[in-house]
Design a protein around this motif. Sequence first.
Motif, PDB file in Angstrom:
ATOM      1  N   MET A  95       0.829  -1.195   0.000  1.00 16.17           N
ATOM      2  CA  MET A  95       0.000   0.000   0.000  1.00 16.17           C
ATOM      3  C   MET A  95       0.868   1.251   0.000  1.00 16.17           C
ATOM      4  SD  MET A  95      -1.146   2.669   2.201  1.00 16.17           S
ATOM      5  CE  MET A  95      -0.703   2.045   3.806  1.00 16.17           C
ATOM      6  N   ILE A  96       1.899   1.274   0.808  1.00 14.67           N
ATOM      7  CA  ILE A  96       2.791   2.435   0.869  1.00 14.67           C
ATOM      8  C   ILE A  96       3.442   2.671  -0.501  1.00 14.67           C
ATOM      9  CG2 ILE A  96       4.985   3.276   1.856  1.00 14.67           C
ATOM     10  CD1 ILE A  96       2.705   3.609   3.823  1.00 14.67           C
ATOM     11  N   GLN A  97       3.917   1.597  -1.124  1.00 17.03           N
ATOM     12  CA  GLN A  97       4.532   1.700  -2.451  1.00 17.03           C
ATOM     13  C   GLN A  97       3.521   2.217  -3.476  1.00 17.03           C
ATOM     14  OE1 GLN A  97       7.865   1.072  -3.239  1.00 17.03           O
ATOM     15  NE2 GLN A  97       7.303   2.013  -5.179  1.00 17.03           N
ATOM     16  N   SER A  98       2.302   1.700  -3.458  1.00 13.51           N
ATOM     17  CA  SER A  98       1.251   2.151  -4.388  1.00 13.51           C
ATOM     18  C   SER A  98       0.929   3.618  -4.185  1.00 13.51           C
ATOM     19  CB  SER A  98      -0.022   1.323  -4.198  1.00 13.51           C
ATOM     20  OG  SER A  98       0.189  -0.001  -4.574  1.00 13.51           O
ATOM     21  N   GLU A  99       0.851   4.034  -2.927  1.00 11.50           N
ATOM     22  CA  GLU A  99       0.584   5.446  -2.627  1.00 11.50           C
ATOM     23  C   GLU A  99       1.700   6.347  -3.160  1.00 11.50           C
ATOM     24  OE1 GLU A  99      -2.099   7.323  -0.743  1.00 11.50           O
ATOM     25  OE2 GLU A  99      -2.862   5.600  -1.851  1.00 11.50           O
ATOM     26  N   ALA A 100       2.935   5.922  -2.990  1.00  9.28           N
ATOM     27  CA  ALA A 100       4.078   6.710  -3.480  1.00  9.28           C
ATOM     28  C   ALA A 100       4.025   6.831  -5.003  1.00  9.28           C
ATOM     29  CB  ALA A 100       5.389   6.074  -3.040  1.00  9.28           C
ATOM     30  N   GLU A 101       3.749   5.733  -5.667  1.00  5.52           N
ATOM     31  CA  GLU A 101       3.681   5.745  -7.137  1.00  5.52           C
ATOM     32  C   GLU A 101       2.519   6.603  -7.623  1.00  5.52           C
ATOM     33  OE1 GLU A 101       3.593   1.593  -8.197  1.00  5.52           O
ATOM     34  OE2 GLU A 101       5.697   1.311  -7.583  1.00  5.52           O
ATOM     35  N   ALA A 102       1.351   6.449  -7.016  1.00  5.81           N
ATOM     36  CA  ALA A 102       0.165   7.204  -7.429  1.00  5.81           C
ATOM     37  C   ALA A 102       0.361   8.710  -7.219  1.00  5.81           C
ATOM     38  CB  ALA A 102      -1.063   6.718  -6.669  1.00  5.81           C
ATOM     39  N   ALA A 103       1.012   9.068  -6.136  1.00  5.39           N
ATOM     40  CA  ALA A 103       1.232  10.484  -5.823  1.00  5.39           C
ATOM     41  C   ALA A 103       2.507  11.027  -6.462  1.00  5.39           C
ATOM     42  CB  ALA A 103       1.301  10.675  -4.304  1.00  5.39           C
ATOM     43  N   GLU A 104       3.277  10.138  -7.086  1.00  5.90           N
ATOM     44  CA  GLU A 104       4.575  10.511  -7.668  1.00  5.90           C
ATOM     45  C   GLU A 104       5.444  11.231  -6.637  1.00  5.90           C
ATOM     46  OE1 GLU A 104       3.659  12.652 -11.283  1.00  5.90           O
ATOM     47  OE2 GLU A 104       3.154  10.791 -12.319  1.00  5.90           O
ATOM     48  N   ARG A 105       5.486  10.617  -5.449  1.00 10.90           N
ATOM     49  CA  ARG A 105       6.287  11.139  -4.350  1.00 10.90           C
ATOM     50  C   ARG A 105       7.235  10.054  -3.881  1.00 10.90           C
ATOM     51  NH1 ARG A 105       1.896  12.636  -0.186  1.00 10.90           N
ATOM     52  NH2 ARG A 105       3.693  12.964   1.142  1.00 10.90           N
ATOM     53  N   PRO A 106       8.340  10.433  -3.274  1.00 14.65           N
ATOM     54  CA  PRO A 106       9.272   9.436  -2.749  1.00 14.65           C
ATOM     55  C   PRO A 106       8.615   8.570  -1.672  1.00 14.65           C
ATOM     56  CG  PRO A 106      10.291  11.616  -2.775  1.00 14.65           C
ATOM     57  CD  PRO A 106       8.835  11.798  -3.082  1.00 14.65           C
ATOM     58  N   LEU A 107       8.995   7.311  -1.635  1.00 15.14           N
ATOM     59  CA  LEU A 107       8.482   6.364  -0.654  1.00 15.14           C
ATOM     60  C   LEU A 107       8.659   6.902   0.767  1.00 15.14           C
ATOM     61  CD1 LEU A 107       7.328   3.438  -0.341  1.00 15.14           C
ATOM     62  CD2 LEU A 107       9.688   2.708  -0.040  1.00 15.14           C
ATOM     63  N   ARG A 108       9.806   7.483   1.033  1.00 17.40           N
ATOM     64  CA  ARG A 108      10.104   8.004   2.374  1.00 17.40           C
ATOM     65  C   ARG A 108       9.066   9.032   2.833  1.00 17.40           C
ATOM     66  NH1 ARG A 108      13.656   7.205   5.779  1.00 17.40           N
ATOM     67  NH2 ARG A 108      14.612   8.651   7.203  1.00 17.40           N
ATOM     68  N   GLU A 109       8.591   9.876   1.908  1.00 19.01           N
ATOM     69  CA  GLU A 109       7.571  10.876   2.260  1.00 19.01           C
ATOM     70  C   GLU A 109       6.260  10.211   2.667  1.00 19.01           C
ATOM     71  OE1 GLU A 109       6.815  13.895  -0.671  1.00 19.01           O
ATOM     72  OE2 GLU A 109       8.929  14.483  -0.757  1.00 19.01           O
ATOM     73  N   ILE A 110       5.882   9.159   1.955  1.00 18.76           N
ATOM     74  CA  ILE A 110       4.645   8.453   2.276  1.00 18.76           C
ATOM     75  C   ILE A 110       4.786   7.748   3.624  1.00 18.76           C
ATOM     76  CG2 ILE A 110       2.984   6.701   1.516  1.00 18.76           C
ATOM     77  CD1 ILE A 110       3.089   9.268  -0.253  1.00 18.76           C
ATOM     78  N   VAL A 111       5.950   7.171   3.871  1.00 24.20           N
ATOM     79  CA  VAL A 111       6.205   6.520   5.164  1.00 24.20           C
ATOM     80  C   VAL A 111       6.085   7.542   6.293  1.00 24.20           C
ATOM     81  CG1 VAL A 111       7.960   5.385   6.594  1.00 24.20           C
ATOM     82  CG2 VAL A 111       7.607   4.642   4.234  1.00 24.20           C
TER      83      VAL A 111
END
Length: 131
Positions: A95-111
């Motif tokens: 889910m975190i990876q999908s959110e990062a990809e969908a938002a085009e943001r770095p994984l670390r920001e979503i975490v």
Amino acid sequence: MATINTKFLEFIRAFAEMGKDSTIFPKRCRTCGKEYCSFPEYIHRTLPVAHGLEPYTDALDQITTMQYRNCLCGSTLAINLTKESYPLLERFWNMIQSEAEAAERPLREIVLEFREQCNQYIIEQAEETKR
């Protein structure tokens, strides 16, 4: 209550319940001896660190996650999450990876966003319980 990303909510609630039937808690600080009996207590009575939630893959290709916080004495406490202690672990990182990809943001920001929302949820739940 603070705004929570609805995609995060299932995972946040599972974190809030962790410790009731877990081998992770109680967690004891090796420096001062303070004991934390559940994940909510761990969140409520410790301080965040910059790299607070990190994914790892162990030698058996099992996904694990390290959660870091600082005890009030300054010592860093770490808990190792596995699928046994947090059954949603693999789905969580997907889910975190999908959110990062969908938002085009770095994984670390979503975490970090997840961690902030999770911590706020847990703190607010503790405050509501006191009322």
